[in-house]
Scaffold this motif. Structure first.
Motif, PDB file in Angstrom:
ATOM      1  N   VAL A 179       0.840  -1.201   0.000  1.00 61.33           N
ATOM      2  CA  VAL A 179       0.000   0.000   0.000  1.00 61.33           C
ATOM      3  C   VAL A 179       0.872   1.247   0.000  1.00 61.33           C
ATOM      4  CG1 VAL A 179      -1.668   1.363   1.306  1.00 61.33           C
ATOM      5  CG2 VAL A 179      -1.974  -1.111   1.112  1.00 61.33           C
ATOM      6  N   GLU A 180       1.884   1.266   0.868  1.00 63.92           N
ATOM      7  CA  GLU A 180       2.761   2.443   0.937  1.00 63.92           C
ATOM      8  C   GLU A 180       3.523   2.631  -0.374  1.00 63.92           C
ATOM      9  OE1 GLU A 180       6.588   4.260   3.379  1.00 63.92           O
ATOM     10  OE2 GLU A 180       5.816   2.276   3.894  1.00 63.92           O
ATOM     11  N   ASP A 181       4.028   1.552  -0.938  1.00 66.95           N
ATOM     12  CA  ASP A 181       4.761   1.655  -2.200  1.00 66.95           C
ATOM     13  C   ASP A 181       3.877   2.126  -3.344  1.00 66.95           C
ATOM     14  OD1 ASP A 181       7.035   0.776  -0.913  1.00 66.95           O
ATOM     15  OD2 ASP A 181       6.818  -1.319  -1.551  1.00 66.95           O
ATOM     16  N   SER A 182       2.562   1.924  -3.228  1.00 62.01           N
ATOM     17  CA  SER A 182       1.633   2.252  -4.317  1.00 62.01           C
ATOM     18  C   SER A 182       0.965   3.607  -4.152  1.00 62.01           C
ATOM     19  CB  SER A 182       0.547   1.162  -4.412  1.00 62.01           C
ATOM     20  OG  SER A 182       1.102  -0.121  -4.557  1.00 62.01           O
ATOM     21  N   ILE A 183       1.308   4.342  -3.090  1.00 67.55           N
ATOM     22  CA  ILE A 183       0.621   5.606  -2.815  1.00 67.55           C
ATOM     23  C   ILE A 183       0.767   6.601  -3.962  1.00 67.55           C
ATOM     24  CG2 ILE A 183       0.736   7.696  -1.381  1.00 67.55           C
ATOM     25  CD1 ILE A 183       1.043   5.906   1.047  1.00 67.55           C
ATOM     26  N   SER A 184       1.979   6.772  -4.453  1.00 68.95           N
ATOM     27  CA  SER A 184       2.185   7.756  -5.520  1.00 68.95           C
ATOM     28  C   SER A 184       1.452   7.371  -6.797  1.00 68.95           C
ATOM     29  CB  SER A 184       3.677   7.935  -5.801  1.00 68.95           C
ATOM     30  OG  SER A 184       4.253   6.703  -6.187  1.00 68.95           O
ATOM     31  N   LYS A 185       1.247   6.083  -7.006  1.00 67.41           N
ATOM     32  CA  LYS A 185       0.522   5.615  -8.185  1.00 67.41           C
ATOM     33  C   LYS A 185      -0.990   5.781  -8.012  1.00 67.41           C
ATOM     34  CE  LYS A 185      -0.424   1.309  -8.508  1.00 67.41           C
ATOM     35  NZ  LYS A 185      -0.328  -0.163  -8.582  1.00 67.41           N
ATOM     36  N   ASN A 186      -1.462   5.586  -6.792  1.00 70.88           N
ATOM     37  CA  ASN A 186      -2.915   5.539  -6.555  1.00 70.88           C
ATOM     38  C   ASN A 186      -3.548   6.878  -6.211  1.00 70.88           C
ATOM     39  OD1 ASN A 186      -3.414   2.775  -7.023  1.00 70.88           O
ATOM     40  ND2 ASN A 186      -2.640   2.231  -4.984  1.00 70.88           N
ATOM     41  N   TYR A 187      -2.731   7.844  -5.753  1.00 69.11           N
ATOM     42  CA  TYR A 187      -3.303   9.097  -5.255  1.00 69.11           C
ATOM     43  C   TYR A 187      -2.643  10.297  -5.921  1.00 69.11           C
ATOM     44  CZ  TYR A 187      -4.911   5.941  -1.603  1.00 69.11           C
ATOM     45  OH  TYR A 187      -5.476   4.887  -0.938  1.00 69.11           O
TER      46      TYR A 187
END
Length: 510
Positions: A122-130
């Motif tokens: 989730v943390e690694d995907s933050i920049s992609k998702n938000y």
């Protein structure tokens, strides 16, 4: 109740298309098994969304681009999503059925993830998702302030002014409202990013709903107090206000407002100028306060590193557990619980999309007081901070804040001696003229709720952000009673029953 005005759905669209009048779609969403309202349901129409309130109610504004065949989509965690044309919603309420958990092979495979591994993804995907950069957001903020006086004990030790006796003080205390509730609402466009101090606000409309007669009660008490003081206190006196070892000095003329002679044109003009300046300052203060409140909420989202809800960035400080699988529409969702191991302040649940590992909802509650101060008889405890945060995927395929709800509770106490001494250096003999001395034991409580709804967010660049200049001239419209027409034509979160039924004891005029 699902309704359109006029009541016949197709006819309403014909009338709307002919005359360009705004229409609203209003309903309540309930559980098919329990028939109880479902709060915080996402309702979307043509990629525009609203959230139901805690009573399961919502209102949708319909413009002239809406057709009877356009589909309304309704989704909530744990329930089967429904989507069908508007003209098929003919019942008094909308019913959602719980979705059976039938895990597909992907979910079964993902089930092997530990909670810690899920959080890491989730943390690694933050920049992609938000969208972590600048944006323009249409926002609606509802603030509910509930205050309570829990204790007003005192012991009168000495009073050299006969009018300041126990009977007067008892009467004064009895007239102070023991409970009071104020509702503030504001709609506007918020410009900015993750920094709460760098927000800009373009206010559109605002209201305040409260009983002004309670405010008038304080004015009456103040008039009585000032009358007694003027009859017994010399204008060139000063006061020493002491509480234990601490004290301050106040001049007599600071305690009373001087009256303006109606025949003195210069004095009247000066007073009018001060009132005008005061109104302008109030506009600036109101806009600044709303901007700060919205900014403080927004910068504390759990996807930003400096958040108080830091479980995504510091998972090692929490006990994590995979509680459940459920669904948000057709998307499978992990439900993780988090509990602090040591000094962290919040526990709660995370709802994470198993496909893209985006956090779509967080429920949180403090596990200990956020502030607990007590010194020399003065105490302050912030004992409650509880709420939820919901993200919704936008047209840009990124997740955006759609709803932020938090309730804060504070208790304060004052248990100290209080002494007010009038002194005058122009009187022969002793400077001390009068004294009021008592011991006070008082306790107060406040419960404040903040609901921030984001209806639309558009990414903007630095040039667009810099080019917007604030020029807020909006002041809240005072309402002694709830007015359903005030927000007509605007999307807001539906008011709860307490707001709809709010009525002032004395219907004071604006």
């Amino acid at each position: 109740m699902l309704k359109l005005t006029p009541p016949f759905f197709i006819l309403s669209f014909v009338i709307f298309a002919s005359f360009g009048q705004a229409q609203t779609l209003t309903s309540v969403i309930v559980d098919s098994a329990t028939q109880k309202p479902i709060p915080y349901v996402t309702v979307q129409l043509k990629k525009k969304g609203v959230i139901t309130n805690e009573e399961g109610r919502f209102t949708f504004q319909l413009d002239n681009t809406i057709q009877p065949t356009d589909s309304l989509f309704i989704s909530c965690i744990g329930y089967a999503t429904i989507g069908r044309p508007l003209n098929q919603f003919t019942e008094k309420q909308i019913v959602l059925a719980a979705k059976a958990i039938d895990l597909n092979p992907v979910i079964v495979t993902n089930k092997n993830y530990t909670p810690e591994e899920i959080i890491e993804i989730v943390e690694d995907s933050i920049s992609k998702n938000y969208n972590l950069g600048l944006g323009k957001k249409r926002v609606f903020l509802r603030e509910t302030y509930s205050s309570q006086i829990m204790k007003t004990d005192y012991t009168l030790k000495k009073s050299t002014i006969d009018a300041f006796n126990k009977q007067f003080i008892d009467n004064l205390i009895n007239q102070i409202p023991k409970n009071n509730t104020v509702y503030n609402e504001a709609l506007g466009d918020l410009y900015g990013g993750s920094d709460g101090d760098q927000q800009k606000l373009d206010l559109i409309k605002a209201s305040e709903l409260y009983d002004k007669s309670m405010e008038l009660d304080f004015e009456i008490l103040e008039e009585k107090f000032n009358k007694i003081m003027k009859e017994n206190v010399k204008t060139d006196s000063y006061f020493k206000i002491k509480s234990g070892l601490f004290g301050t000095k106040v001049d007599a003329d600071e305690m009373f407002e001087s009256e303006v002679d109606s025949t003195d044109v210069a004095a009247l003009n000066e007073q009018l100028e001060k009132e005008k300046e005061s109104k302008e300052n109030r506009k600036k203060f109101f806009a600044k306060y709303k901007r700060q409140t919205m900014g403080n909420l927004y910068e504390n989202l759990p996807v930003f590193e400096d958040t108080d809800y830091n479980v995504l960035f510091k998972p090692g400080r929490y006990e994590l557990a995979l509680e459940d699988f459920t669904y948000l529409g057709d998307a499978a969702v992990y439900v993780l619980s988090f509990t602090p191991k040591r000094s962290e302040e919040f526990k709660g649940k995370l709802y994470i999309n198993s496909d893209d590992f985006a956090l779509i909802r967080m429920d949180f509650e403090n596990v200990k007081p956020l502030r607990d101060f007590s010194l020399l008889g003065v105490s302050l405890k912030e004992y409650l901070a509880k709420g939820r945060i919901i993200f919704t995927k936008g047209n840009d395929q990124k997740y955006h804040l759609s709803y932020y709800d938090i309730t804060k509770g504070i208790r304060a106490g004052f248990r100290r001696p209080l002494k007010i001494i009038e002194k005058n250096k122009n009187v022969k003999g002793r400077r001390k003229q009068n004294e009021l001395s008592m011991k006070v034991d008082a306790a107060f409580g406040n419960r404040n709720r903040y609901e921030l709804v984001v209806f639309d967010e558009t990414p903007i660049n630095l040039s667009q952000y810099d080019s917007f200049k604030e020029n807020n001239t909006v002041l809240p419209k005072y309402m002694p009673n709830y007015d359903p027409e005030f927000w007509k034509g605007y999307d807001i979160i539906e008011p709860n029953q307490a707001i709809k039924e709010f009525t002032s004891i004395g219907e004071a005029e604006d």
